[in-house]
Design a protein around this motif. Structure first.
Motif, short mmCIF file in Angstrom:
data_model
loop_
_atom_site.label_atom_id
_atom_site.label_comp_id
_atom_site.label_asym_id
_atom_site.label_seq_id
_atom_site.Cartn_x
_atom_site.Cartn_y
_atom_site.Cartn_z
N THR A 1 -8.75 5.84 -8.73
CA THR A 1 -9.92 6.72 -7.43
C THR A 1 -8.87 5.69 -6.42
O THR A 1 -9.99 5.59 -4.92
CB THR A 1 -10.98 6.04 -7.32
OG1 THR A 1 -11.62 4.88 -7.48
CG2 THR A 1 -12.10 6.88 -8.53
N ASP A 2 -7.84 5.39 -6.30
CA ASP A 2 -6.82 4.87 -4.70
C ASP A 2 -7.35 6.17 -3.80
O ASP A 2 -7.13 7.26 -4.13
CB ASP A 2 -5.63 5.38 -5.49
CG ASP A 2 -4.76 4.51 -4.46
OD1 ASP A 2 -4.94 4.30 -3.50
OD2 ASP A 2 -4.78 3.18 -4.90
N PRO A 3 -7.64 5.86 -2.58
CA PRO A 3 -7.65 6.93 -1.82
C PRO A 3 -6.31 8.42 -1.20
O PRO A 3 -6.25 9.18 -1.06
CB PRO A 3 -8.30 6.76 -0.20
CG PRO A 3 -7.80 4.42 -0.37
CD PRO A 3 -8.06 4.34 -1.78
N GLY B 1 -9.10 24.05 -10.31
CA GLY B 1 -9.43 25.68 -9.60
C GLY B 1 -8.06 26.14 -9.52
O GLY B 1 -7.11 25.42 -10.05
N LEU C 1 -6.21 11.42 -3.47
CA LEU C 1 -7.10 12.16 -2.58
C LEU C 1 -6.73 12.54 -1.44
O LEU C 1 -6.60 14.17 -1.26
CB LEU C 1 -8.58 11.33 -2.22
CG LEU C 1 -9.44 12.69 -1.83
CD1 LEU C 1 -10.16 13.38 -2.74
CD2 LEU C 1 -10.63 11.45 -1.25
N PHE C 2 -5.85 11.62 -0.31
CA PHE C 2 -4.99 11.79 0.67
C PHE C 2 -3.69 13.12 -0.38
O PHE C 2 -4.01 14.60 0.56
CB PHE C 2 -4.25 10.93 0.80
CG PHE C 2 -3.16 11.18 2.54
CD1 PHE C 2 -3.93 11.96 3.13
CD2 PHE C 2 -1.97 11.49 1.99
CE1 PHE C 2 -2.71 12.47 4.49
CE2 PHE C 2 -1.09 11.88 2.18
CZ PHE C 2 -1.34 11.93 3.81
N TRP D 1 -5.39 16.42 -0.55
CA TRP D 1 -5.83 17.09 0.20
C TRP D 1 -4.72 18.26 0.99
O TRP D 1 -4.35 19.10 1.44
CB TRP D 1 -7.20 16.53 1.51
CG TRP D 1 -7.93 16.05 0.58
CD1 TRP D 1 -8.22 17.41 -0.76
CD2 TRP D 1 -9.30 16.17 1.35
NE1 TRP D 1 -9.54 17.34 -1.37
CE2 TRP D 1 -10.20 16.18 0.44
CE3 TRP D 1 -9.63 14.89 2.11
CZ2 TRP D 1 -12.00 16.01 0.32
CZ3 TRP D 1 -10.87 14.78 2.67
CH2 TRP D 1 -11.46 14.79 1.68
N LEU D 2 -4.11 16.48 1.26
CA LEU D 2 -3.10 17.02 2.68
C LEU D 2 -1.25 17.63 2.51
O LEU D 2 -1.47 18.93 2.41
CB LEU D 2 -2.86 16.11 3.92
CG LEU D 2 -2.42 16.44 5.72
CD1 LEU D 2 -3.22 16.26 6.29
CD2 LEU D 2 -1.14 15.94 5.37
N PHE E 1 0.91 -1.50 0.36
CA PHE E 1 -0.12 -0.03 0.14
C PHE E 1 0.82 1.02 -0.36
O PHE E 1 2.07 1.51 1.05
CB PHE E 1 -0.78 -0.14 0.94
CG PHE E 1 -1.60 1.14 1.00
CD1 PHE E 1 -2.90 1.23 0.33
CD2 PHE E 1 -1.38 2.57 1.99
CE1 PHE E 1 -3.74 2.15 0.25
CE2 PHE E 1 -2.49 3.82 2.34
CZ PHE E 1 -3.81 3.19 0.91
N ASP F 1 -1.98 21.05 0.63
CA ASP F 1 -2.03 21.92 1.83
C ASP F 1 -0.59 22.65 2.13
O ASP F 1 -0.45 23.54 2.54
CB ASP F 1 -3.14 21.76 3.10
CG ASP F 1 -3.14 22.72 3.76
OD1 ASP F 1 -3.61 23.41 3.73
OD2 ASP F 1 -3.08 21.17 5.22
N ILE F 2 -0.19 21.17 2.76
CA ILE F 2 1.21 21.46 3.78
C ILE F 2 1.67 22.94 2.32
O ILE F 2 2.60 23.40 2.80
CB ILE F 2 1.78 20.68 4.34
CG1 ILE F 2 0.91 19.71 5.41
CG2 ILE F 2 3.43 20.99 4.81
CD1 ILE F 2 1.53 18.83 5.56
N PHE G 1 -7.90 11.48 -9.37
CA PHE G 1 -9.09 10.92 -8.42
C PHE G 1 -10.62 11.75 -9.15
O PHE G 1 -11.13 10.83 -8.93
CB PHE G 1 -8.93 11.73 -7.16
CG PHE G 1 -10.05 11.27 -6.41
CD1 PHE G 1 -9.89 10.03 -5.61
CD2 PHE G 1 -11.09 12.21 -6.14
CE1 PHE G 1 -10.88 9.81 -4.53
CE2 PHE G 1 -11.88 11.01 -5.25
CZ PHE G 1 -12.03 10.02 -4.37
#
Lengths: 339, 149
Positions: free
Chosen positions: A312-314, A182, A317-318, A321-322, A34, A325-326, A306
């Motif tokens: 569409t492996d999480p 965006g 998405l992770f 997002w994270l 994983f 952001d950093i 995604f």
């Protein structure tokens, strides 16, 4: 159901490798690992005719991958460091065609050791000092590696000292333009700043790992047993790898200790001593800002994969997002402070 | 009153991670389900204030553009700004607010570029203040500890 699909893949792999290595393997187990979004990676345990078991790493291209690079790049980079002081796994096979097993793939030995999350500040405790010395020294060795015998260099487009920064920046900006969902004003400000304030010409051309950081190496106790994930390797300015590895994203909860290993000052001293390359502070700032833009390009690309439904492996998405952001926050801090 | 959506999602995430994930033997599939649970948890936290954040961001950008409109000599840019600052909100659907937010972000990027070229440090400082507030609305980095647990 999933077990059956994996087993079929394992049986096919075992048959392929038996033919390729002229052995008679039997599949003992296959397990998907994983985490990586650029390749499907499996740990495969096979048994030969003498009942001896061998562990392999089987890396398959995905139909849709976060970072679109071919398997050959990774193979050539690993090839360049076989039997050197940069620890890499032994290579067995590069298959560039999808014909034999449905997708191009690489087969390597499985090295001992563990991979840590780049977001876990305790991952290397209590061996962070020893691991840190080795981590930055190995990066210095990569930077100073002789290119005259490099297969990666032989197969790469010609680069020059003056403009290699521009080629990298333009490439990653093109990824952003293609995949962005965006408008990100912070990212746009960083791109403008990078084009305005170019770094000094590279002091030499080197193999650039492209994703050298905590989380991309194997370790066992105080030893680094393998440097992994060379799929973004290329020829360029060695300060690029330094800027990426130093990035605060990989030491977010302890910002003065890059990669959660040794303090920044010590890391730079070790790297300079090993690579024999002098660091220009302004250029390093540029490459650290570039690391944020490149990072955001990767995370934006993940978000696009995604959103479009192509993967569409999480993990995708992770990533959007994270880490995205950093990296935005690092840009914000750097550029606001320089006003 | 019905249970709130965001709270229901938190319970669902907890069920996935604590109840269903341990039942899965395959290590890869288990990690994948845990990731989904964690992402659901993050999404539920964002859901409650999504509309409020967009309204605030749109207000901030409009106020900034209105304040500095007269400093902009580029006629095409001024025209685009006027259209957007006079835009009246039609409703509070997140998708509608987000569309307006994207348009305002686009103009903000153009205006920031303009002020960089003009060397207007006061406008640039205000612009970065707005960007910091906008970033705080989507900030997730403080949740790293939660992800590890």
């Amino acid at each position: 159901m999933m077990e059956t699909a994996n087993n079929t893949l394992g049986e096919e792999f075992s048959a392929f490798l038996s033919k390729k290595l002229n052995k008679k393997f039997k599949l003992l187990s296959i397990q998907r690992i994983f985490g990586g979004a650029s390749r499907e990676t499996y740990r495969v345990k096979l048994q030969d005719e003498e009942k001896k078991s061998e562990n392999f790493i089987y890396r398959r291209s995905q139909n849709s991958s976060l970072i679109e690079t071919d398997q050959k790049t990774e193979y050539l980079a690993y090839s360049d460091f076989q039997e050197t002081e940069v620890p890499v796994p032994k290579l067995f096979v590069l298959e560039e065609s999808a014909k034999p097993l449905g997708a191009p793939f690489l087969v390597m030995e499985e090295l001992p050791g563990t991979v840590a999350s780049p977001f876990d500040k305790e991952a290397y405790t209590p061996n962070q000092a020893d691991l840190g010395k080795k981590f930055w020294k190995i990066l210095g060795k990569i930077a100073s590696h002789d290119l005259t015998k490099s297969k990666l260099n032989e197969n790469s487009a010609k680069k020059n000292l003056k403009d290699c920064w521009r080629q990298e920046l333009e490439y990653w900006v093109s990824v952003i333009r293609k995949d962005s969902l965006g408008i990100e004003p912070i990212l746009e400000a960083a791109i403008r700043e990078l084009f305005r304030s170019k770094p000094l010409p590279a002091s030499r051309l080197s193999i650039v790992h492209g994703d050298y950081r905590n989380g991309n190496f194997l370790f066992a106790g105080k030893d680094i047993t393998g440097i992994l994930d060379w799929e973004m390797a290329h020829i360029g300015d060695p300060i690029e790898d330094l800027g990426w590895a130093l990035s605060e994203i990989w030491c977010w909860e302890q910002k003065e200790t890059p990669a959660y290993l040794v303090p920044r000052k010590e890391a730079l001293e070790i790297w300079t001593q090993e690579s024999k390359i002098e660091i220009d502070e302004k250029s390093l700032f540029w490459w650290e800002l570039f690391a944020c833009v490149k990072g955001l390009a990767i995370w934006i690309s993940a978000g696009h994969e995604f959103s479009s439904g192509s993967n569409t492996d999480p993990v995708n998405l992770f990533s959007a997002w994270l880490p995205g952001d950093i990296h935005s926050e690092i840009i914000l801090n750097k550029l606001e402070a320089s006003l | 009153m019905k249970p709130e959506i965001n709270k229901s999602l938190i319970v669902l995430a907890q069920e996935l991670i604590q109840r269903f994930s341990p039942m899965i033997e395959d290590e890869y599939e288990q990690s994948r389900l845990n990731s989904w649970g964690t992402l659901l948890l993050l999404a539920s936290m964002d859901l409650d204030r999504a509309a409020e954040h967009l309204v605030e961001q749109n207000k901030l950008i409009k106020a900034f553009l209105k304040k500095y409109l007269e400093k902009i000599q580029d006629q095409a840019l001024s025209r685009d700004i006027e259209v957007l600052i006079n835009h009246k909100r039609t409703n509070y659907d997140v998708s509608i607010l987000d569309d307006l937010n994207q348009n305002l972000r686009g103009i903000l990027v153009k205006s920031q570029t303009y002020f960089e070229e003009e060397g207007n440090s006061e406008a640039l400082r205000e612009c970065w203040e707005i960007l910091r507030i906008m970033h705080s609305h989507s900030k997730m980095s403080h949740l790293l500890k939660l992800l590890k647990s």
